[in-house]
Design a protein around this motif. Structure first.
Motif, PDB file in Angstrom:
ATOM      1  N   MET A   1       0.882  -1.517  -0.464  1.00 31.62           N
ATOM      2  CA  MET A   1      -0.222   0.270  -0.042  1.00 31.62           C
ATOM      3  C   MET A   1       0.931   1.448  -0.053  1.00 31.62           C
ATOM      4  O   MET A   1       2.056   1.549   0.513  1.00 31.62           O
TER       5      MET A   1
ATOM      6  N   SER B   1      -6.575  -2.815   3.577  1.00 34.33           N
ATOM      7  CA  SER B   1      -6.240  -4.402   2.327  1.00 34.33           C
ATOM      8  C   SER B   1      -5.190  -4.393   3.326  1.00 34.33           C
ATOM      9  O   SER B   1      -4.781  -5.942   3.074  1.00 34.33           O
TER      10      SER B   1
ATOM     11  N   SER C   1      -7.719   0.427  -5.208  1.00 37.57           N
ATOM     12  CA  SER C   1      -8.329  -0.239  -4.656  1.00 37.57           C
ATOM     13  C   SER C   1      -8.458  -1.840  -6.147  1.00 37.57           C
ATOM     14  O   SER C   1      -8.367  -3.113  -5.779  1.00 37.57           O
ATOM     15  N   ASP C   2      -9.660  -0.869  -6.728  1.00 38.41           N
ATOM     16  CA  ASP C   2      -9.604  -1.454  -8.819  1.00 38.41           C
ATOM     17  C   ASP C   2      -8.374  -2.342  -8.510  1.00 38.41           C
ATOM     18  O   ASP C   2      -8.247  -3.757  -9.625  1.00 38.41           O
TER      19      ASP C   2
ATOM     20  N   ARG D   1      -5.567  -3.071  -7.213  1.00 42.05           N
ATOM     21  CA  ARG D   1      -5.388  -4.314  -6.341  1.00 42.05           C
ATOM     22  C   ARG D   1      -4.455  -5.458  -6.393  1.00 42.05           C
ATOM     23  O   ARG D   1      -3.160  -5.661  -6.952  1.00 42.05           O
TER      24      ARG D   1
END
Length: 172
Positions: A42, A66, A96-97, A99
């Motif tokens: 991240m 996450s 996040s899309d 990841r």
């Protein structure tokens, strides 16, 4: 005041967020591997050194992130310090899309303790997890530094006022 609206002191969370946006911070990618050896990471700017004796680092991670459950079980983590030309890497690790595609961008190699390291980053700081302290919405991950890898001698990627700040010179 320069066109920036300052929230009233009575609205402490908003006032605090506003004040924190005034801190210039280096941008990093924090990485760890899960039990199956899969890489996770991240973007983070809430990263700081703690001590030189022993060399140690602190990473503050929102429990909704996450990476949080992976980092909570990890024995090690790596702090990848980014250069000013790596904004695209930050964007990849912030969405996040994307990841499942985060490690497809950048020159990632396996470093100490099997951790993902960005080979063309400014540096990588490898830590052994020492302790985790839960505080409010975040966990503070404290690690003892076990290795450091120098990378590219580039200008740092710095975040200020919610966006990239231009650094025109820095000691290399």
């Amino acid at each position: 005041m320069n066109g920036v609206e300052v929230p009233p002191a009575a609205d402490m969370p908003a006032a605090f967020r506003h004040a924190m946006r005034r801190f210039a911070a280096s941008v990093t990618i924090v990485t760890a591997v899960d039990e199956r050896g899969r890489p996770h990471g991240m973007a983070a700017s809430a990263v700081t050194s703690v001590s030189v004796d022993p060399p140690s680092m602190l990473v503050a991670v929102n429990r909704a992130a996450s990476l949080h459950p992976v980092l909570a079980r990890a024995a090690h983590f790596c702090i990848n310090v980014l250069g000013s030309d790596q904004l695209d890497v930050v964007e990849r690790f912030s969405r996040s899309d994307l990841r499942d595609r985060r490690f497809e961008l950048g020159r990632w190699v396996t470093g100490t303790a099997g951790l993902p390291r960005l080979a063309d980053g400014r540096s990588a700081i490898f830590c052994r997890m020492d302790r985790i302290v839960d505080y409010a919405t975040h966990s503070l991950h404290l690690g003892v530094v076990i290795d450091v890898a120098d990378g590219e001698a580039s200008l740092p990627l710095v975040w200020l006022n919610g966006s990239r700040a231009e650094i025109t010179s820095a000691a290399r």
